[in-house]
Structure formats: C-alpha cells, structure tokens
Scaffold this motif. Structure first.
Motif, PDB file in Angstrom:
ATOM      1  N   MET A   1      69.779  58.737  25.244  1.00  0.00           N
ATOM      2  CA  MET A   1      69.352  58.347  26.268  1.00  0.00           C
ATOM      3  C   MET A   1      68.336  59.014  26.885  1.00  0.00           C
ATOM      4  SD  MET A   1      71.546  61.996  27.950  1.00  0.00           S
ATOM      5  CE  MET A   1      70.888  63.065  26.591  1.00  0.00           C
ATOM      6  N   VAL A   2      67.050  59.333  26.543  1.00  0.00           N
ATOM      7  CA  VAL A   2      65.921  59.353  27.137  1.00  0.00           C
ATOM      8  C   VAL A   2      65.286  57.885  27.969  1.00  0.00           C
ATOM      9  CG1 VAL A   2      63.625  59.477  25.992  1.00  0.00           C
ATOM     10  CG2 VAL A   2      65.315  61.194  25.667  1.00  0.00           C
ATOM     11  N   PRO A   3      65.732  56.812  26.740  1.00  0.00           N
ATOM     12  CA  PRO A   3      65.772  55.352  27.256  1.00  0.00           C
ATOM     13  C   PRO A   3      66.079  55.872  29.497  1.00  0.00           C
ATOM     14  CG  PRO A   3      65.688  54.718  25.565  1.00  0.00           C
ATOM     15  CD  PRO A   3      65.965  56.855  25.901  1.00  0.00           C
ATOM     16  N   ALA A   4      67.043  56.177  29.424  1.00  0.00           N
ATOM     17  CA  ALA A   4      68.571  55.519  29.981  1.00  0.00           C
ATOM     18  C   ALA A   4      67.449  56.281  31.704  1.00  0.00           C
ATOM     19  CB  ALA A   4      69.922  56.394  30.012  1.00  0.00           C
ATOM     20  N   CYS A   5      66.990  58.387  30.919  1.00  0.00           N
ATOM     21  CA  CYS A   5      65.934  58.157  32.138  1.00  0.00           C
ATOM     22  C   CYS A   5      65.182  58.065  32.658  1.00  0.00           C
ATOM     23  CB  CYS A   5      66.073  59.740  31.283  1.00  0.00           C
ATOM     24  SG  CYS A   5      67.699  60.814  30.793  1.00  0.00           S
ATOM     25  N   ILE A   6      64.548  57.609  31.764  1.00  0.00           N
ATOM     26  CA  ILE A   6      62.518  56.867  31.850  1.00  0.00           C
ATOM     27  C   ILE A   6      63.343  55.379  33.004  1.00  0.00           C
ATOM     28  CG2 ILE A   6      61.569  55.239  31.321  1.00  0.00           C
ATOM     29  CD1 ILE A   6      61.569  57.630  28.984  1.00  0.00           C
ATOM     30  N   TRP A   7      64.287  55.165  32.221  1.00  0.00           N
ATOM     31  CA  TRP A   7      64.787  53.471  33.711  1.00  0.00           C
ATOM     32  C   TRP A   7      65.294  54.320  34.766  1.00  0.00           C
ATOM     33  CZ3 TRP A   7      62.633  49.035  33.378  1.00  0.00           C
ATOM     34  CH2 TRP A   7      62.238  48.563  31.774  1.00  0.00           C
ATOM     35  N   TRP A   8      65.651  54.640  35.096  1.00  0.00           N
ATOM     36  CA  TRP A   8      66.491  55.341  36.013  1.00  0.00           C
ATOM     37  C   TRP A   8      65.312  55.777  37.317  1.00  0.00           C
ATOM     38  CZ3 TRP A   8      66.870  60.367  38.054  1.00  0.00           C
ATOM     39  CH2 TRP A   8      67.729  60.875  39.274  1.00  0.00           C
ATOM     40  N   THR A   9      64.382  56.961  36.160  1.00  0.00           N
ATOM     41  CA  THR A   9      63.413  57.529  37.172  1.00  0.00           C
ATOM     42  C   THR A   9      62.510  56.524  37.815  1.00  0.00           C
ATOM     43  OG1 THR A   9      63.619  59.414  35.894  1.00  0.00           O
ATOM     44  CG2 THR A   9      61.547  59.162  37.087  1.00  0.00           C
ATOM     45  N   ILE A  10      61.998  55.516  37.451  1.00  0.00           N
ATOM     46  CA  ILE A  10      61.430  54.541  37.160  1.00  0.00           C
ATOM     47  C   ILE A  10      62.374  53.545  38.359  1.00  0.00           C
ATOM     48  CG2 ILE A  10      60.644  52.064  36.644  1.00  0.00           C
ATOM     49  CD1 ILE A  10      59.091  53.395  33.493  1.00  0.00           C
ATOM     50  N   TRP A  11      63.000  53.149  37.972  1.00  0.00           N
ATOM     51  CA  TRP A  11      63.937  52.565  39.392  1.00  0.00           C
ATOM     52  C   TRP A  11      63.997  53.195  40.477  1.00  0.00           C
ATOM     53  CZ3 TRP A  11      66.110  47.926  39.151  1.00  0.00           C
ATOM     54  CH2 TRP A  11      66.850  47.530  40.679  1.00  0.00           C
ATOM     55  N   LYS A  12      64.443  54.707  40.768  1.00  0.00           N
ATOM     56  CA  LYS A  12      64.423  55.486  41.843  1.00  0.00           C
ATOM     57  C   LYS A  12      62.897  55.096  42.484  1.00  0.00           C
ATOM     58  CE  LYS A  12      66.847  58.648  43.193  1.00  0.00           C
ATOM     59  NZ  LYS A  12      68.072  58.746  44.500  1.00  0.00           N
ATOM     60  N   GLU A  13      62.303  55.001  41.952  1.00  0.00           N
ATOM     61  CA  GLU A  13      61.145  55.586  41.872  1.00  0.00           C
ATOM     62  C   GLU A  13      60.528  54.104  42.607  1.00  0.00           C
ATOM     63  OE1 GLU A  13      57.046  56.424  43.336  1.00  0.00           O
ATOM     64  OE2 GLU A  13      58.136  57.740  42.417  1.00  0.00           O
ATOM     65  N   ARG A  14      60.550  52.761  42.255  1.00  0.00           N
ATOM     66  CA  ARG A  14      60.324  51.786  43.151  1.00  0.00           C
ATOM     67  C   ARG A  14      61.624  51.627  43.735  1.00  0.00           C
ATOM     68  NH1 ARG A  14      63.291  48.259  43.600  1.00  0.00           N
ATOM     69  NH2 ARG A  14      63.541  46.200  43.176  1.00  0.00           N
ATOM     70  N   ASN A  15      62.288  51.985  44.500  1.00  0.00           N
ATOM     71  CA  ASN A  15      63.262  51.640  45.462  1.00  0.00           C
ATOM     72  C   ASN A  15      62.570  52.650  45.987  1.00  0.00           C
ATOM     73  OD1 ASN A  15      64.929  50.048  44.075  1.00  0.00           O
ATOM     74  ND2 ASN A  15      66.682  51.798  43.941  1.00  0.00           N
ATOM     75  N   GLN A  16      62.156  53.974  46.139  1.00  0.00           N
ATOM     76  CA  GLN A  16      60.826  54.689  47.222  1.00  0.00           C
ATOM     77  C   GLN A  16      59.835  54.217  47.673  1.00  0.00           C
ATOM     78  OE1 GLN A  16      60.005  58.923  46.058  1.00  0.00           O
ATOM     79  NE2 GLN A  16      62.417  59.660  46.365  1.00  0.00           N
ATOM     80  N   ARG A  17      59.393  52.981  46.451  1.00  0.00           N
ATOM     81  CA  ARG A  17      58.396  52.463  47.450  1.00  0.00           C
ATOM     82  C   ARG A  17      58.432  51.073  48.051  1.00  0.00           C
ATOM     83  NH1 ARG A  17      53.295  53.588  43.247  1.00  0.00           N
ATOM     84  NH2 ARG A  17      53.725  54.904  42.413  1.00  0.00           N
ATOM     85  N   CYS A  18      59.679  50.254  47.507  1.00  0.00           N
ATOM     86  CA  CYS A  18      59.490  49.232  47.672  1.00  0.00           C
ATOM     87  C   CYS A  18      60.731  49.346  49.522  1.00  0.00           C
ATOM     88  CB  CYS A  18      60.754  48.639  47.312  1.00  0.00           C
ATOM     89  SG  CYS A  18      59.459  47.395  46.282  1.00  0.00           S
ATOM     90  N   PHE A  19      61.622  50.319  49.433  1.00  0.00           N
ATOM     91  CA  PHE A  19      62.449  50.309  50.481  1.00  0.00           C
ATOM     92  C   PHE A  19      61.339  52.045  51.893  1.00  0.00           C
ATOM     93  CE2 PHE A  19      65.086  48.828  47.639  1.00  0.00           C
ATOM     94  CZ  PHE A  19      64.901  47.150  48.418  1.00  0.00           C
ATOM     95  N   GLU A  20      61.039  52.505  51.098  1.00  0.00           N
ATOM     96  CA  GLU A  20      61.449  53.999  52.457  1.00  0.00           C
ATOM     97  C   GLU A  20      59.462  54.069  52.376  1.00  0.00           C
ATOM     98  OE1 GLU A  20      62.742  57.287  50.744  1.00  0.00           O
ATOM     99  OE2 GLU A  20      64.994  56.210  50.077  1.00  0.00           O
ATOM    100  N   GLY A  21      58.677  52.799  51.629  1.00  0.00           N
ATOM    101  CA  GLY A  21      57.210  53.464  52.018  1.00  0.00           C
ATOM    102  C   GLY A  21      56.684  54.373  51.036  1.00  0.00           C
TER     103      GLY A  21
END
Length: 53
Positions: A1-21
């Motif tokens: 479950m820990v790897p999934a939490c890390i990946w989800w957090t990184i994915w959310k951060e990536r989307n914020q940087r790419c799409f929302e600036g």
C-alpha cells in the motif's frame, strides 16, 4: 500500500505542475502522502470489519 500512496502523491503533484501551474514544497508532498496512506489504511480496516459480520 505504501508504494501506491507514494505514486498517487507524485501523480497528483505532477498534474498540478503540468495542468495548473502550481508547485508544492516537499513538506506538503510528504504530508499528502501520509494522509493518503492513513486514509487507505482506514478504508481497508473498515472493509475487513464488514466482511467479518
């Protein structure tokens, strides 16, 4: 479950940087990861209790 939490957090951060600036600092990213982990842990514990009934 820990790897999934890390990946989800990184994915959310990536989307914020790419799409929302938006960019978060590392402490905020860690906090989101911990919060998601504890939320998942609670959901899993609740679902196993229901299965036993």
């Amino acid at each position: 479950m820990v790897p999934a939490c890390i990946w989800w957090t990184i994915w959310k951060e990536r989307n914020q940087r790419c799409f929302e600036g938006k960019k978060s600092n590392i402490q905020k990213i860690k906090t989101y990861c911990y919060l998601f982990y504890f939320w998942c842990k609670q959901v899993v514990m609740d679902s196993t209790e229901i299965d036993w009934l």
